[in-house]
Design an enzyme around this catalytic site. Structure first.
Site, PDB file in Angstrom:
ATOM      1  N   PHE A   8     -13.836  11.032   9.871  1.00 56.63           N
ATOM      2  CA  PHE A   8     -14.938  10.064   9.940  1.00 56.63           C
ATOM      3  C   PHE A   8     -15.059   9.349   8.598  1.00 56.63           C
ATOM      4  O   PHE A   8     -16.117   9.211   8.024  1.00 56.63           O
ATOM      5  CB  PHE A   8     -16.244  10.777  10.329  1.00 56.63           C
ATOM      6  CG  PHE A   8     -17.236   9.887  11.027  1.00 56.63           C
ATOM      7  CD1 PHE A   8     -16.924   9.273  12.239  1.00 56.63           C
ATOM      8  CD2 PHE A   8     -18.493   9.653  10.483  1.00 56.63           C
ATOM      9  CE1 PHE A   8     -17.837   8.452  12.896  1.00 56.63           C
ATOM     10  CE2 PHE A   8     -19.428   8.835  11.127  1.00 56.63           C
ATOM     11  CZ  PHE A   8     -19.084   8.238  12.330  1.00 56.63           C
ATOM     12  N   GLU A 148      -1.308   3.069  18.829  1.00 59.89           N
ATOM     13  CA  GLU A 148      -1.242   1.639  18.495  1.00 59.89           C
ATOM     14  C   GLU A 148      -1.566   1.369  17.030  1.00 59.89           C
ATOM     15  O   GLU A 148      -0.924   0.551  16.382  1.00 59.89           O
ATOM     16  CB  GLU A 148      -2.218   0.862  19.397  1.00 59.89           C
ATOM     17  CG  GLU A 148      -2.201  -0.628  19.223  1.00 59.89           C
ATOM     18  CD  GLU A 148      -0.880  -1.264  19.629  1.00 59.89           C
ATOM     19  OE1 GLU A 148      -0.085  -1.572  18.724  1.00 59.89           O
ATOM     20  OE2 GLU A 148      -0.642  -1.437  20.842  1.00 59.89           O
ATOM     21  N   VAL A 151       0.947   1.051  13.595  1.00 64.56           N
ATOM     22  CA  VAL A 151       1.754  -0.100  13.167  1.00 64.56           C
ATOM     23  C   VAL A 151       0.907  -1.358  13.329  1.00 64.56           C
ATOM     24  O   VAL A 151       0.448  -1.670  14.437  1.00 64.56           O
ATOM     25  CB  VAL A 151       3.042  -0.232  14.020  1.00 64.56           C
ATOM     26  CG1 VAL A 151       3.900  -1.395  13.516  1.00 64.56           C
ATOM     27  CG2 VAL A 151       3.852   1.053  13.994  1.00 64.56           C
ATOM     28  N   GLY A 205     -10.665  -1.457   1.634  1.00 62.05           N
ATOM     29  CA  GLY A 205     -10.322  -0.440   2.627  1.00 62.05           C
ATOM     30  C   GLY A 205      -8.936  -0.642   3.235  1.00 62.05           C
ATOM     31  O   GLY A 205      -8.624  -0.082   4.283  1.00 62.05           O
ATOM     32  N   ASP A 219       4.483   3.656   3.230  1.00 58.30           N
ATOM     33  CA  ASP A 219       3.717   3.291   4.424  1.00 58.30           C
ATOM     34  C   ASP A 219       4.535   2.357   5.322  1.00 58.30           C
ATOM     35  O   ASP A 219       4.644   2.574   6.534  1.00 58.30           O
ATOM     36  CB  ASP A 219       2.400   2.620   3.980  1.00 58.30           C
ATOM     37  CG  ASP A 219       1.601   2.106   5.149  1.00 58.30           C
ATOM     38  OD1 ASP A 219       0.960   2.932   5.821  1.00 58.30           O
ATOM     39  OD2 ASP A 219       1.628   0.889   5.397  1.00 58.30           O
ATOM     40  N   LYS A 223       6.149   2.978   9.135  1.00 61.38           N
ATOM     41  CA  LYS A 223       5.943   2.079  10.274  1.00 61.38           C
ATOM     42  C   LYS A 223       7.286   1.587  10.824  1.00 61.38           C
ATOM     43  O   LYS A 223       7.469   1.486  12.047  1.00 61.38           O
ATOM     44  CB  LYS A 223       5.074   0.901   9.844  1.00 61.38           C
ATOM     45  CG  LYS A 223       3.636   1.322   9.546  1.00 61.38           C
ATOM     46  CD  LYS A 223       2.885   0.246   8.796  1.00 61.38           C
ATOM     47  CE  LYS A 223       1.448   0.652   8.538  1.00 61.38           C
ATOM     48  NZ  LYS A 223       0.776  -0.207   7.548  1.00 61.38           N
ATOM     49  N   GLY A 320      -7.479  -2.423   7.626  1.00 57.06           N
ATOM     50  CA  GLY A 320      -8.920  -2.721   7.571  1.00 57.06           C
ATOM     51  C   GLY A 320      -9.685  -1.900   8.583  1.00 57.06           C
ATOM     52  O   GLY A 320      -9.154  -1.481   9.614  1.00 57.06           O
TER      53      GLY A 320
END
Ligand code: HSE
Length: 341
Positions: A8, A148, A151, A205, A219, A223, A320
């Site tokens: 969270f 989903e 990527v 973020g 990262d 992906k 984001g």
């Protein structure tokens, strides 16, 4: 659908906001999504079989109030006990990515699939490191494994491949897959320094909990690996992905590229070589007037090469809070179509 949200933080709260905003859409489809537990090591863990008040949890988490103060709810001592088909239908796994061990997400996803729960996750670790195993578990249990958001966040790349591009003969894919790096390179073109640009990306973020995962190319490599293995049918490991990050791109290099009418982008490629599929992530100079060159900010873009359609381009946000939250929502609606809810 009874949902357990694990994680969270930025993404978890974005998913909660999207779920609240989508309530009319669920009602329109005759569905109900009820969050029966939220588990987070920082803000606290709480369960309520009748459903938790997400707006209240968002306010509590943003105010630093422990979640187990939610009225009429139980605090959760053993999160593992929640992974039970009598308790929930879907695990929504949104813990931070760890590309070395996949944990804690990998353990959560395994436990949920073993218990016959559907899984929706934005966590790249489990999918990049253990997709064949997890996909096999999901198939054996007759449940959905949706990812989903791993990527291009909420930009629907994986469902595009699963549906519209199905049977189109995918020959390869290239593009920009890391929002943080693209944002930083764009800000550096505007004159910002590397450290300031990174700090700004973190504030928005976009960056991972450990931003070296972004700037060192891990990262984007994860992906690219997910696209290679889950879409193109390759069997690569993370170490097979050739990888270079943007750490060497200096302000001078950025200016020199601009003077030449070009721009730096961190480009990921998955293509067929002589010995099967290969994947790479590296900074490349591209013309500013090209689609990749015109992509600024945290935007991502992929160019699919297909037999049936030639090149197909998809572009949209790659990172984001709300963009990634939307991916969770889309996965949940797909899972509802799979029979839950
Ligand atoms: N840190 C990632 C990025 C988030 O910047 O693209 C989305 O996976």
């Amino acid at each position: 659908m009874r949902l357990i949200l694990v994680g969270f933080g930025t993404v978890g709260r974005g998913a909660a906001e999207c779920l609240i905003a989508a309530t009319p859409e669920f009602v329109r489809r005759g569905l109900e999504a009820r969050v029966v537990a939220v588990v987070d090591p920082v803000v606290g863990s709480v369960a309520r079989p009748a459903g938790l008040d997400l707006e209240r949890l968002l306010r509590m988490a943003d105010d630093g109030e422990p979640l187990d103060r939610h009225p009429d709810a139980e605090s959760v001592d053993d999160p593992g006990a929640l992974f039970d088909a009598d308790v929930a239908d879907v695990l929504v796994e949104l813990t931070p990515t760890n590309l070395t061990t996949g944990e804690p997400g990998l353990g959560h996803v395994r436990a949920a699939l073993a218990a016959g729960l559907h899984v929706a996750t934005t966590n790249k670790g489990p999918i990049a490191l253990a997709y064949p195993e997890l996909e096999g578990m999901a198939r054996a249990a007759g449940v959905a494994l949706r990812f989903e958001g791993t990527v291009m966040s909420g930009t629907p790349v994986l469902s595009l491949c699963e549906q519209g591009l199905s049977g189109a003969g995918l020959r390869g894919v290239r593009g920009v897959l890391n929002g943080t790096c693209n944002f930083m390179l764009s800000r550096m073109e505007e004159g910002a320094g590397y450290d300031d640009a990174l700090e700004e990306a973190q504030r928005h973020g976009y960056a991972e909990a450990d931003p070296s995962g972004d700037v060192d190319g891990w990262d984007a490599a994860a992906k690219a690996l997910i696209l290679a293995n889950c879409v193109l049918g390759a069997d690569l490991r993370l170490d097979d992905v050739e990888r270079r990050g943007i750490g060497d791109i200096t302000a001078e290099a950025v200016r020199a590229a601009l003077d030449a009418g070009e721009t730096w982008r961190l480009v990921a490629r998955v293509e067929r070589g002589d010995n099967g599929w290969r994947a790479a992530v590296r900074p490349e100079m591209v013309p500013r007037s090209s689609p990749l060159g015109a992509l600024t900010g945290p935007g991502n873009m992929l160019v699919f090469e297909t037999d049936a359609l030639g090149e197909v381009v998809i572009s949209g946000p790659g990172a984001g809070r709300r963009a990634t939250g939307h991916a969770v929502l889309a996965d949940l609606l797909a899972i509802a179509g799979h029979g839950a809810g």
